[in-house]
Every structure is written in structure tokens, then in C-alpha cells.
Scaffold this active site. Structure first.
Site, short mmCIF file in Angstrom:
data_model
loop_
_atom_site.label_atom_id
_atom_site.label_comp_id
_atom_site.label_asym_id
_atom_site.label_seq_id
_atom_site.Cartn_x
_atom_site.Cartn_y
_atom_site.Cartn_z
N ASN A 104 8.30 26.92 8.96
CA ASN A 104 8.92 28.21 9.25
C ASN A 104 9.94 28.06 10.38
O ASN A 104 9.74 27.27 11.31
CB ASN A 104 7.88 29.30 9.55
CG ASN A 104 6.90 28.95 10.65
OD1 ASN A 104 6.54 27.79 10.84
ND2 ASN A 104 6.44 29.94 11.37
N ALA B 221 15.58 35.10 16.95
CA ALA B 221 15.42 36.18 17.92
C ALA B 221 15.59 37.54 17.25
O ALA B 221 15.01 38.54 17.68
CB ALA B 221 16.41 36.02 19.06
N TYR C 273 14.23 39.12 14.61
CA TYR C 273 13.01 38.76 13.89
C TYR C 273 13.09 38.70 12.36
O TYR C 273 12.59 37.76 11.76
CB TYR C 273 11.86 39.70 14.29
CG TYR C 273 11.41 39.61 15.73
CD1 TYR C 273 11.81 38.57 16.55
CD2 TYR C 273 10.58 40.58 16.27
CE1 TYR C 273 11.40 38.49 17.88
CE2 TYR C 273 10.15 40.52 17.60
CZ TYR C 273 10.57 39.48 18.40
OH TYR C 273 10.16 39.41 19.70
N CYS D 215 10.28 31.73 6.15
CA CYS D 215 8.95 31.15 5.98
C CYS D 215 9.03 29.67 5.57
O CYS D 215 10.03 29.22 4.99
CB CYS D 215 8.18 31.90 4.89
SG CYS D 215 7.65 33.55 5.35
N GLU E 82 7.53 28.12 3.18
CA GLU E 82 7.68 27.90 1.73
C GLU E 82 9.15 27.96 1.34
O GLU E 82 9.62 27.17 0.51
CB GLU E 82 6.92 28.99 0.96
CG GLU E 82 5.41 28.98 1.17
CD GLU E 82 4.96 29.85 2.34
OE1 GLU E 82 5.69 29.92 3.36
OE2 GLU E 82 3.89 30.45 2.25
#
Ligand code: THU
Length: 124
Positions: free
Chosen positions: A42, A46, A48, A53, A55
Site C-alpha cells: 500500500n 497526505a 488520504y 491499496c 492489491e
């Protein structure tokens, strides 16, 4: 390669996660039908919602390396895949998924992880 060995690869690569916001390091290792292993972690931001992820970095890397949906037999993940990543696992036509969840090792097919999934066939 066994599921346990593939999960060990996911565990090992998780140290490379860039997760300054959550501190939650996730690793993913995908076994291709040709026997190659592609790994990812992952990568947070900043801002968010822009984080990615493990994956998704793994499959993005696999696509760049020349693999295609259908080339993947097993995906091992150090955490339970989020809803969006279940959709990615479905898109990539992964045969089996193995992941850690609450101290257990769980094995599921994509159909079990994401029943009645939306796929490209719906777009026709
Ligand atoms: N995370 C993943 O990498 N994969 C998942 O399927 C679940 C969540 C990451 C995203 C974020 O960087 C951190 O875990 C905390 O949610």
C-alpha cells in the site's frame, strides 16, 4: 509454491509499504500461471483518499510487466481485502485468494469474496 510460501512473500514485502498516515503495512504477492510472483504494497498520500491499496499496486505492476487478467492463479494478502480490492481481484480473474484475518488464514474464491459481481459484460 504453497499458499503459505506465497503469504510469506506478502509478509516480507509489507515492510516496504509507504503508510505514514495509518501505520498499517499491507503486502500482496500474486502467483501467475507461469510461476512468476509479483509483489506490491500500500502507498498512502497526505490527501488520504488518494492512497492506493497493496492489491492495486500489485496488479498495476503486473499489468505493466505484461501480464493480463486470467494470468493469475493465487493472490496472497496480509490483510482482508477491502471491497474495492475485491472488485479488482474479480477484474483480474484471480482463481484463489488467501489472506490473514483476525489471526486466521482464510482461503476464498473471488465469487465467495464478491458474489453477484459487476463485470464488463454489464457494459455491453
Ligand atoms: N489496505 C490495503 O492495502 N488493502 C486492503 O485491501 C485493505 C486496506 C490499506 C489501505 C491503507 O493504506 C491502509 O491499509 C489502512 O486502511
Amino acid at each position: 509454491m504453497t499458499d503459505e510460501e506465497l503469504l510469506a512473500r506478502a509478509d516480507a514485502i509489507a515492510v516496504r509499504a509507504y503508510a505514514p498516515d495509518s501505520g498499517f503495512h499491507v503486502g500482496c504477492a500474486v502467483l501467475t500461471r507461469s510461476g512468476a510472483v509479483v509483489e506490491g504494497v500500500n502507498v498512502e498520500n497526505a490527501a488520504y483518499p488518494l492512497g492506493v491499496c497493496a492489491e492495486r499496486t500489485t496488479f498495476s505492476r503486473a499489468i505493466v510487466e505484461g501480464f493480463s487478467p486470467g494470468d493469475f492463479s493465487v493472490a496472497a494478502i496480509t490483510a482482508s481485502p477491502c471491497g474495492g480490492c475485491r472488485q479488482w481481484l474479480a477484474e483480474m480473474q484471480v482463481e484463489r485468494v488467501v489472506f490473514r484475518n483476525g489471526g486466521r488464514i482464510v482461503r476464498m474464491t473471488v465469487d465467495e469474496l464478491l458474489p453477484e459481481q459487476f463485470d464488463a459484460g454489464e457494459l455491453a
